[in-house]
Design an enzyme around this catalytic site. Sequence first.
Site, PDB file in Angstrom:
ATOM      1  N   GLU A 206       0.881  -1.176   0.000  1.00  0.00           N
ATOM      2  CA  GLU A 206       0.000   0.000   0.000  1.00  0.00           C
ATOM      3  C   GLU A 206       0.908   1.212   0.000  1.00  0.00           C
ATOM      4  O   GLU A 206       1.432   1.595   1.047  1.00  0.00           O
ATOM      5  CB  GLU A 206      -0.902  -0.024   1.247  1.00  0.00           C
ATOM      6  CG  GLU A 206      -1.865  -1.197   1.307  1.00  0.00           C
ATOM      7  CD  GLU A 206      -3.037  -1.044   0.343  1.00  0.00           C
ATOM      8  OE1 GLU A 206      -3.294   0.084  -0.113  1.00  0.00           O
ATOM      9  OE2 GLU A 206      -3.687  -2.058   0.040  1.00  0.00           O
ATOM     10  N   CYS A 240      -2.106   9.631   2.537  1.00  0.00           N
ATOM     11  CA  CYS A 240      -1.648   9.049   1.264  1.00  0.00           C
ATOM     12  C   CYS A 240      -2.585   9.363   0.112  1.00  0.00           C
ATOM     13  O   CYS A 240      -2.158   9.439  -1.025  1.00  0.00           O
ATOM     14  CB  CYS A 240      -1.486   7.543   1.414  1.00  0.00           C
ATOM     15  SG  CYS A 240      -3.002   6.750   1.960  1.00  0.00           S
TER      16      CYS A 240
HETATM   17  P1  NAD Z   1       8.207   4.625   5.049  1.00  0.00           P
HETATM   18  O1  NAD Z   1       8.162   3.843   3.804  1.00  0.00           O
HETATM   19  O2  NAD Z   1       9.403   5.469   5.313  1.00  0.00           O
HETATM   20  O3  NAD Z   1       8.035   3.674   6.347  1.00  0.00           O
HETATM   21  C1  NAD Z   1       7.025   2.704   6.481  1.00  0.00           C
HETATM   22  C2  NAD Z   1       7.534   1.540   7.332  1.00  0.00           C
HETATM   23  O4  NAD Z   1       8.686   0.984   6.710  1.00  0.00           O
HETATM   24  C3  NAD Z   1       7.925   1.905   8.762  1.00  0.00           C
HETATM   25  O5  NAD Z   1       7.394   0.922   9.637  1.00  0.00           O
HETATM   26  C4  NAD Z   1       9.440   1.856   8.760  1.00  0.00           C
HETATM   27  O6  NAD Z   1       9.950   1.357   9.973  1.00  0.00           O
HETATM   28  C5  NAD Z   1       9.742   0.860   7.665  1.00  0.00           C
HETATM   29  N1  NAD Z   1      11.010   1.183   6.975  1.00  0.00           N
HETATM   30  C6  NAD Z   1      11.509   2.404   6.696  1.00  0.00           C
HETATM   31  N2  NAD Z   1      12.685   2.292   6.054  1.00  0.00           N
HETATM   32  C7  NAD Z   1      12.928   0.976   5.915  1.00  0.00           C
HETATM   33  C8  NAD Z   1      13.991   0.204   5.330  1.00  0.00           C
HETATM   34  N3  NAD Z   1      15.035   0.797   4.744  1.00  0.00           N
HETATM   35  N4  NAD Z   1      13.911  -1.137   5.367  1.00  0.00           N
HETATM   36  C9  NAD Z   1      12.854  -1.744   5.937  1.00  0.00           C
HETATM   37  N5  NAD Z   1      11.838  -1.067   6.507  1.00  0.00           N
HETATM   38  C10 NAD Z   1      11.861   0.256   6.502  1.00  0.00           C
HETATM   39  O7  NAD Z   1       6.865   5.517   5.031  1.00  0.00           O
HETATM   40  P2  NAD Z   1       6.442   6.659   6.005  1.00  0.00           P
HETATM   41  O8  NAD Z   1       7.350   7.835   5.844  1.00  0.00           O
HETATM   42  O9  NAD Z   1       6.231   6.113   7.373  1.00  0.00           O
HETATM   43  O10 NAD Z   1       4.992   7.023   5.386  1.00  0.00           O
HETATM   44  C11 NAD Z   1       4.831   7.869   4.286  1.00  0.00           C
HETATM   45  C12 NAD Z   1       4.567   7.122   3.000  1.00  0.00           C
HETATM   46  O11 NAD Z   1       3.590   6.129   3.178  1.00  0.00           O
HETATM   47  C13 NAD Z   1       4.019   8.051   1.902  1.00  0.00           C
HETATM   48  O12 NAD Z   1       4.615   7.727   0.681  1.00  0.00           O
HETATM   49  C14 NAD Z   1       2.541   7.692   1.871  1.00  0.00           C
HETATM   50  O13 NAD Z   1       1.885   7.974   0.653  1.00  0.00           O
HETATM   51  C15 NAD Z   1       2.582   6.243   2.175  1.00  0.00           C
HETATM   52  N6  NAD Z   1       1.295   5.798   2.696  1.00  0.00           N
HETATM   53  C16 NAD Z   1       0.527   4.955   1.969  1.00  0.00           C
HETATM   54  C17 NAD Z   1      -0.712   4.562   2.466  1.00  0.00           C
HETATM   55  C18 NAD Z   1      -1.618   3.632   1.700  1.00  0.00           C
HETATM   56  O14 NAD Z   1      -2.537   3.100   2.338  1.00  0.00           O
HETATM   57  N7  NAD Z   1      -1.424   3.404   0.426  1.00  0.00           N
HETATM   58  C19 NAD Z   1      -1.125   5.011   3.698  1.00  0.00           C
HETATM   59  C20 NAD Z   1      -0.301   5.870   4.408  1.00  0.00           C
HETATM   60  C21 NAD Z   1       0.918   6.248   3.915  1.00  0.00           C
END
Ligand code: NAD
Length: 454
Positions: A206, A240
């Site tokens: 997602e 998002c």
């Molecule tokens: P992110 O991708 O930085 O982090 C999400 C998760 O991934 C966290 O739990 C984090 O611990 C983990 N993570 C981060 N870096 C990692 C790595 N290198 N290796 C493994 N795991 C890792 O996202 P964010 O900044 O928390 O959220 C923002 C993003 O999420 C935006 O792009 C937004 O559009 C998207 N989003 C999508 C939805 C949806 O339902 N489609 C909902 C909310 C947010």
Amino acid sequence: MEQSLERMRRFFESGQTQDCGFRIGSLRRLRRGIAEKEPVLLEAMRLDLGKSAFEAYECELLSVYREIDESIRRLRSWSKPRRVKTPWYHFPAASRLLPEPLGVSLILSPWNYPFLLAVSPLVAAVAAGCCAVVKPSEGAPPTAALEALLAGCFAPEHVVCVQGGVAESERLLALPFDKIFFTGSPRVGRIVMQAAARNLTPVTLELGGKSPCIVDETADLALAAKRIVWGKTLNAGQTCVAPDYLLVHRSVKDALLQKLAEQTPVFYGAHPLENDEYPRIVNKRQFDRLVGLLEAGRPQIVCGGGYDEKRLKIEPTVFADLPPAHPLMEEELFGPLLPVLTVDSLQQALDSIAARPKPLALYLFTNDTARKKQVPRAAHFGGCCINDTVLHVNNHYLPFGGVGESGMGRYHGRRGFEAFSHEKAVLTNRRFPDFPVRYPPYGEKLGFLKRLVK
Ligand code: NAD
């Protein structure tokens, strides 16, 4: 974690989660647990993002309650074997589909809706009969303290909550889960998918992206402005599916800009930075990123433009007449910044959307009946609202998920159950009749077979 996973796997193999009564009981306990901790959860979301109790309840708790209630109501019927047709040439066999839980799943969630996006996939996992490890985002620490809530509702061999940052996510991703459900950025989505490939683990991703919003020359501009500003200021734009940028017909651009400028004070008063109902940016790093973008677009600001570093708040800010390839149009904004681009036709708007990666959401404001049908057919997107924003996410009868760069797989309601299930294909045959044509020696049987199945 390895030991914990092993224990969960043994518990899953014991078959207890296959029982619908067990799943319903677990979901009821979760609902009670959330209801008891409601004040603590609302306070945690206020601390993390400055969300008002109304917004936190409406956008996070209510959606989870609805998912739980729908799952409790329907999961017996979702779990039933489903008869499907069998071609006549397999007579007298019968066929059915038998859903089974995928196993032990990993749920990784982001910080922007820290409760909803950790717990809503968990509801789907539990409804489907999976065990689950939930890793909430380190970006929203008070809400990430879900551990106590989940530990009070589930046995540790059924559901556990693991807290930690990137290192913890990496450690979890190295383990052989049966399903990974990830919500977050496309960048980390790629990392997750690579990790999943090592164990051939199925994934739901997602993700996010720049969701466009078209306003054509027939739209009700006052209503469009109200609903766009609502969708954009919800969680201060850290949503998002927030409308990322507008594509407005030239003939109504000035009038719409005027209405957009008038709308923010209606919602948040003349000083939104001081309004407790207007959420803040999650942390200094995100705040600095957004302020950098805002300053890059300062000459094009139509309204807003203020920010408060101490409170980590940024005014809803609208930009118009951006030069081509402006930084505001490069990446998902994920904040209360709204660039407005001008187009001369609907086709030009559709062409500019098609030139970018497929978005998670698309919005269209129009009063033209033909366009309400044409645009959803012509454009690629995960989900869409016509004459509104964001609302489609809150209808559990609609699947929620992206396509292409905005993700793969979907959930909510029945689709969530399916995301954590495998449908086993089962064909049952009878002993008689047993037609000899299918068995060797084949000899001259080919002609007969061709005539039979023609
Ligand atoms: P992110 O991708 O930085 O982090 C999400 C998760 O991934 C966290 O739990 C984090 O611990 C983990 N993570 C981060 N870096 C990692 C790595 N290198 N290796 C493994 N795991 C890792 O996202 P964010 O900044 O928390 O959220 C923002 C993003 O999420 C935006 O792009 C937004 O559009 C998207 N989003 C999508 C939805 C949806 O339902 N489609 C909902 C909310 C947010």
